[in-house]
Design a protein around this motif. Structure first.
Motif, PDB file in Angstrom:
ATOM      1  N   LYS A 153     -36.015  64.567 -53.509  1.00  0.00           N
ATOM      2  CA  LYS A 153     -35.738  65.948 -53.921  1.00  0.00           C
ATOM      3  C   LYS A 153     -34.759  66.003 -55.103  1.00  0.00           C
ATOM      4  CE  LYS A 153     -36.756  67.844 -49.336  1.00  0.00           C
ATOM      5  NZ  LYS A 153     -36.286  68.735 -48.242  1.00  0.00           N
ATOM      6  N   TYR A 174     -44.064  75.011 -49.898  1.00  0.00           N
ATOM      7  CA  TYR A 174     -43.310  75.365 -48.685  1.00  0.00           C
ATOM      8  C   TYR A 174     -43.746  76.718 -48.114  1.00  0.00           C
ATOM      9  CZ  TYR A 174     -40.095  71.406 -49.143  1.00  0.00           C
ATOM     10  OH  TYR A 174     -39.543  70.142 -49.190  1.00  0.00           O
ATOM     11  N   HIS A 187     -42.838  78.112 -44.713  1.00  0.00           N
ATOM     12  CA  HIS A 187     -41.472  78.594 -44.451  1.00  0.00           C
ATOM     13  C   HIS A 187     -41.188  79.962 -45.063  1.00  0.00           C
ATOM     14  CE1 HIS A 187     -40.375  74.925 -42.515  1.00  0.00           C
ATOM     15  NE2 HIS A 187     -40.527  74.188 -43.594  1.00  0.00           N
ATOM     16  N   PHE A 246     -34.031  81.092 -45.354  1.00  0.00           N
ATOM     17  CA  PHE A 246     -33.633  80.187 -46.437  1.00  0.00           C
ATOM     18  C   PHE A 246     -34.747  79.936 -47.454  1.00  0.00           C
ATOM     19  CE2 PHE A 246     -34.996  77.541 -42.799  1.00  0.00           C
ATOM     20  CZ  PHE A 246     -36.009  76.796 -43.373  1.00  0.00           C
ATOM     21  N   LEU A 306     -34.593  77.580 -50.731  1.00  0.00           N
ATOM     22  CA  LEU A 306     -35.398  76.355 -50.747  1.00  0.00           C
ATOM     23  C   LEU A 306     -36.241  76.277 -52.025  1.00  0.00           C
ATOM     24  CD1 LEU A 306     -36.542  73.827 -49.294  1.00  0.00           C
ATOM     25  CD2 LEU A 306     -38.080  75.354 -48.035  1.00  0.00           C
ATOM     26  N   ARG A 308     -40.525  59.409 -40.816  1.00  0.00           N
ATOM     27  CA  ARG A 308     -39.588  60.427 -40.305  1.00  0.00           C
ATOM     28  C   ARG A 308     -38.360  59.751 -39.694  1.00  0.00           C
ATOM     29  NH1 ARG A 308     -40.443  65.900 -41.552  1.00  0.00           N
ATOM     30  NH2 ARG A 308     -39.573  66.479 -39.529  1.00  0.00           N
ATOM     31  N   THR A 325     -33.325  66.520 -40.296  1.00  0.00           N
ATOM     32  CA  THR A 325     -33.280  67.469 -41.423  1.00  0.00           C
ATOM     33  C   THR A 325     -31.839  67.700 -41.898  1.00  0.00           C
ATOM     34  OG1 THR A 325     -35.184  68.577 -40.422  1.00  0.00           O
ATOM     35  CG2 THR A 325     -34.011  69.782 -42.153  1.00  0.00           C
ATOM     36  N   ARG A 368     -31.334  60.203 -45.203  1.00  0.00           N
ATOM     37  CA  ARG A 368     -30.583  61.456 -45.288  1.00  0.00           C
ATOM     38  C   ARG A 368     -29.107  61.241 -44.952  1.00  0.00           C
ATOM     39  NH1 ARG A 368     -35.397  65.313 -42.894  1.00  0.00           N
ATOM     40  NH2 ARG A 368     -36.145  66.095 -44.904  1.00  0.00           N
ATOM     41  N   VAL A 420     -28.082  70.470 -45.071  1.00  0.00           N
ATOM     42  CA  VAL A 420     -29.397  70.715 -44.482  1.00  0.00           C
ATOM     43  C   VAL A 420     -30.391  71.235 -45.522  1.00  0.00           C
ATOM     44  CG1 VAL A 420     -28.883  73.064 -43.687  1.00  0.00           C
ATOM     45  CG2 VAL A 420     -30.584  71.708 -42.463  1.00  0.00           C
ATOM     46  N   GLY A 421     -29.914  71.917 -46.522  1.00  0.00           N
ATOM     47  CA  GLY A 421     -30.794  72.416 -47.578  1.00  0.00           C
ATOM     48  C   GLY A 421     -31.076  71.327 -48.601  1.00  0.00           C
TER      49      GLY A 421
HETATM   50  P1  GDP Z   1     -38.014  68.639 -42.579  1.00  0.00           P
HETATM   51  O1  GDP Z   1     -39.400  68.512 -42.046  1.00  0.00           O
HETATM   52  O2  GDP Z   1     -37.027  67.692 -41.934  1.00  0.00           O
HETATM   53  O3  GDP Z   1     -37.950  68.562 -44.093  1.00  0.00           O
HETATM   54  O4  GDP Z   1     -37.476  70.098 -42.168  1.00  0.00           O
HETATM   55  P2  GDP Z   1     -38.172  71.538 -42.104  1.00  0.00           P
HETATM   56  O5  GDP Z   1     -39.657  71.434 -42.220  1.00  0.00           O
HETATM   57  O6  GDP Z   1     -37.598  72.236 -40.919  1.00  0.00           O
HETATM   58  O7  GDP Z   1     -37.598  72.282 -43.392  1.00  0.00           O
HETATM   59  C1  GDP Z   1     -38.117  72.018 -44.662  1.00  0.00           C
HETATM   60  C2  GDP Z   1     -36.988  71.968 -45.651  1.00  0.00           C
HETATM   61  O8  GDP Z   1     -36.383  73.258 -45.743  1.00  0.00           O
HETATM   62  C3  GDP Z   1     -35.834  71.047 -45.274  1.00  0.00           C
HETATM   63  O9  GDP Z   1     -36.073  69.698 -45.564  1.00  0.00           O
HETATM   64  C4  GDP Z   1     -34.703  71.610 -46.093  1.00  0.00           C
HETATM   65  O10 GDP Z   1     -34.758  71.197 -47.464  1.00  0.00           O
HETATM   66  C5  GDP Z   1     -34.996  73.115 -46.030  1.00  0.00           C
HETATM   67  N1  GDP Z   1     -34.217  73.745 -44.962  1.00  0.00           N
HETATM   68  C6  GDP Z   1     -34.373  73.625 -43.618  1.00  0.00           C
HETATM   69  N2  GDP Z   1     -33.457  74.340 -42.952  1.00  0.00           N
HETATM   70  C7  GDP Z   1     -32.678  74.928 -43.913  1.00  0.00           C
HETATM   71  C8  GDP Z   1     -31.544  75.812 -43.876  1.00  0.00           C
HETATM   72  O11 GDP Z   1     -31.048  76.192 -42.805  1.00  0.00           O
HETATM   73  N3  GDP Z   1     -31.027  76.199 -45.080  1.00  0.00           N
HETATM   74  C9  GDP Z   1     -31.552  75.807 -46.279  1.00  0.00           C
HETATM   75  N4  GDP Z   1     -31.002  76.224 -47.420  1.00  0.00           N
HETATM   76  N5  GDP Z   1     -32.621  74.983 -46.348  1.00  0.00           N
HETATM   77  C10 GDP Z   1     -33.170  74.552 -45.189  1.00  0.00           C
END
Ligand code: GDP
Length: 146
Positions: free
Chosen positions: A18, A58, A61, A66, A70, A94, A100, A111, A118-119
């Protein structure tokens, strides 16, 4: 024939380094860690997502609070996209990247080592074989896969 279930997809995963990790100069170290963990790179490119493309990637989402953050983050700078091959690729990758939220990621994971929040969490990994196919097709043509 590759893989087990359908003879094609279950030994591949899709990843992106990223914009945060790219900007901090971690791409080389991360790619090295991926190779050391036994993944073979079968496609690789450096590119930059537009806000529109980041939103498309994305889209799942879209309803999350967020989402805009994102999209802004993922379109803020260059990324490195890749398709990786290994037995049990999706699950093993994974595990390699960790949770995450880097604060919750296991020691030694990508990570934990390279993500700030988390973002802005350094790296993406497909969460299923079906999504691997969708994500790989989003970035790579058949001519770019080896
Ligand atoms: P992943 O599969 O581990 O990448 O997680 P997810 O599918 O739940 O989320 C996708 C992506 O969204 C994450 O990798 C983060 O970059 C972003 N993201 C997830 N949760 C948050 C949050 O609470 N805040 C922000 N700003 N970004 C988030």
């Amino acid at each position: 024939m590759r893989g087990k279930k359908n003879g094609f997809m279950d030994n591949r995963t899709f990843t992106m380094i990223k914009p945060d990790a790219f900007a901090k100069g971690y791409s080389g170290a991360i790619i090295d860690k991926i190779i050391q963990a036994g993944f073979k790179i079968v496609a690789l490119k450096m590119t930059k997502l537009s806000a529109e493309k980041a939103g498309e990637f994305y889209a799942i989402h879209k309803a999350r609070p967020f989402f805009q953050e994102l999209v802004d983050f993922m379109s803020s700078g260059p990324i490195v996209a890749a398709i990786l091959e290994k037995d049990n690729a999706v699950a093993d990758f994974r595990t390699l990247i960790g949770a995450t939220d880097p604060a919750k990621a296991a020691e030694g994971t990508i990570r934990k080592l390279y993500a700030a929040s988390v973002g802005e969490n350094a790296i993406h990994g497909s969460d299923s074989d079906d999504n691997e196919k969708i994500e790989s097709d989003f970035f790579f043509s058949v001519l770019e896969r080896f």
